[in-house]
Write a protein that holds these residues in place. Sequence first.
Motif, PDB file in Angstrom:
ATOM      1  N   ARG A  57      20.439 118.699  41.394  1.00  0.00           N
ATOM      2  CA  ARG A  57      19.570 118.350  42.567  1.00  0.00           C
ATOM      3  C   ARG A  57      18.534 117.740  42.378  1.00  0.00           C
ATOM      4  N   SER A  58      18.098 116.958  43.166  1.00  0.00           N
ATOM      5  CA  SER A  58      16.865 115.961  43.214  1.00  0.00           C
ATOM      6  C   SER A  58      16.078 116.556  44.508  1.00  0.00           C
ATOM      7  N   VAL A  59      14.546 117.032  44.171  1.00  0.00           N
ATOM      8  CA  VAL A  59      13.787 117.430  45.127  1.00  0.00           C
ATOM      9  C   VAL A  59      12.412 116.653  45.035  1.00  0.00           C
ATOM     10  N   SER A  60      11.529 116.841  45.938  1.00  0.00           N
ATOM     11  CA  SER A  60      10.175 116.091  45.898  1.00  0.00           C
ATOM     12  C   SER A  60       9.150 117.079  45.986  1.00  0.00           C
ATOM     13  N   VAL A  61       8.039 117.015  45.474  1.00  0.00           N
ATOM     14  CA  VAL A  61       6.862 117.695  45.664  1.00  0.00           C
ATOM     15  C   VAL A  61       5.541 116.775  45.993  1.00  0.00           C
ATOM     16  N   ASP A  62       4.849 116.965  47.026  1.00  0.00           N
ATOM     17  CA  ASP A  62       3.657 116.052  47.079  1.00  0.00           C
ATOM     18  C   ASP A  62       2.577 116.859  46.609  1.00  0.00           C
ATOM     19  N   ILE A  63       1.811 116.257  45.839  1.00  0.00           N
ATOM     20  CA  ILE A  63       0.513 116.535  45.387  1.00  0.00           C
ATOM     21  C   ILE A  63      -0.863 115.936  45.718  1.00  0.00           C
ATOM     22  N   ASP A  64      -1.450 116.709  46.554  1.00  0.00           N
ATOM     23  CA  ASP A  64      -2.836 115.888  46.831  1.00  0.00           C
ATOM     24  C   ASP A  64      -3.964 116.391  45.807  1.00  0.00           C
ATOM     25  N   LEU A  65      -4.624 115.574  45.531  1.00  0.00           N
ATOM     26  CA  LEU A  65      -5.991 115.572  44.680  1.00  0.00           C
ATOM     27  C   LEU A  65      -7.164 115.484  45.631  1.00  0.00           C
ATOM     28  N   LEU A  66      -7.847 116.372  45.600  1.00  0.00           N
ATOM     29  CA  LEU A  66      -9.264 116.442  46.269  1.00  0.00           C
ATOM     30  C   LEU A  66     -10.430 116.446  45.518  1.00  0.00           C
ATOM     31  N   ALA A  67     -11.474 115.433  45.577  1.00  0.00           N
ATOM     32  CA  ALA A  67     -12.684 115.430  44.968  1.00  0.00           C
ATOM     33  C   ALA A  67     -13.873 114.954  45.835  1.00  0.00           C
ATOM     34  N   GLY A  68     -14.991 115.177  45.295  1.00  0.00           N
ATOM     35  CA  GLY A  68     -16.110 114.891  46.090  1.00  0.00           C
ATOM     36  C   GLY A  68     -16.699 113.408  45.503  1.00  0.00           C
ATOM     37  N   SER A  69     -16.164 112.897  44.354  1.00  0.00           N
ATOM     38  CA  SER A  69     -16.513 111.437  44.132  1.00  0.00           C
ATOM     39  C   SER A  69     -15.467 110.950  43.331  1.00  0.00           C
ATOM     40  N   TRP A  70     -15.626 109.296  43.147  1.00  0.00           N
ATOM     41  CA  TRP A  70     -14.531 108.715  42.470  1.00  0.00           C
ATOM     42  C   TRP A  70     -14.708 109.179  40.878  1.00  0.00           C
ATOM     43  N   ALA A  71     -15.726 109.542  40.595  1.00  0.00           N
ATOM     44  CA  ALA A  71     -16.222 109.780  39.076  1.00  0.00           C
ATOM     45  C   ALA A  71     -15.217 111.157  38.788  1.00  0.00           C
ATOM     46  N   ASP A  72     -15.128 112.019  39.791  1.00  0.00           N
ATOM     47  CA  ASP A  72     -14.286 113.220  39.321  1.00  0.00           C
ATOM     48  C   ASP A  72     -12.850 112.860  39.843  1.00  0.00           C
ATOM     49  N   MET A  73     -12.610 112.030  40.731  1.00  0.00           N
ATOM     50  CA  MET A  73     -11.173 111.647  41.217  1.00  0.00           C
ATOM     51  C   MET A  73     -10.384 110.945  39.975  1.00  0.00           C
ATOM     52  N   SER A  74     -11.091 109.880  39.523  1.00  0.00           N
ATOM     53  CA  SER A  74     -10.317 109.171  38.508  1.00  0.00           C
ATOM     54  C   SER A  74      -9.673 109.916  37.267  1.00  0.00           C
ATOM     55  N   PRO A  75     -10.637 110.578  36.775  1.00  0.00           N
ATOM     56  CA  PRO A  75      -9.811 111.581  35.523  1.00  0.00           C
ATOM     57  C   PRO A  75      -8.866 112.586  36.117  1.00  0.00           C
ATOM     58  N   LEU A  76      -9.169 113.003  37.155  1.00  0.00           N
ATOM     59  CA  LEU A  76      -8.199 113.905  37.714  1.00  0.00           C
ATOM     60  C   LEU A  76      -6.534 113.313  37.981  1.00  0.00           C
ATOM     61  N   ILE A  77      -6.882 111.991  38.556  1.00  0.00           N
ATOM     62  CA  ILE A  77      -5.586 111.198  38.685  1.00  0.00           C
ATOM     63  C   ILE A  77      -4.739 111.106  37.149  1.00  0.00           C
ATOM     64  N   GLN A  78      -5.523 110.548  36.398  1.00  0.00           N
ATOM     65  CA  GLN A  78      -5.079 110.458  35.316  1.00  0.00           C
ATOM     66  C   GLN A  78      -4.573 111.700  34.412  1.00  0.00           C
TER      67      GLN A  78
END
Length: 131
Positions: A57-78
């Motif tokens: 079975r193939s299923v999908s999950v959406d992942i939303d990342l929320l951060a206050g700055s790109w300095a926090d967002m970039s390592p979170l994405i990685q």
Amino acid sequence: MDPVRWPQHLRLVNQWIADRTKYHPYTVLPDDKQLIASLPLVKTSLSPSGSMGPVERSVSVDIDLLAGSWADMSPLIQTMDSCMASLAGNGNKYGYVDDISGSAFADVPFGDPAILRCTATFSLVMRPVSH
């Protein structure tokens, strides 16, 4: 005939992220007052897509990342990219994932200009829990 039992894919992904990162995914965001204090954070939700065959079975999950700055967002994405890539060929008490594919995280408006949001969809190919 007993029905085929499929993995609980949202629980599987949430537990996988919690076990391998410092993040404990939300399925419902905290209220406005707690949201800013909780950043950066991970929110997961079911995505209405997928397919079903006799043995997978193939299923999908959406992942939303929320951060206050790109300095926090970039390592979170990685971190999330690495975490989700390592799910292929693995699993936990909620099921097993044979393969995984995903879109790249993209910047999506959140509504509050003080909060950055990046979203990606990951598709999981899973086998039944039991027959």
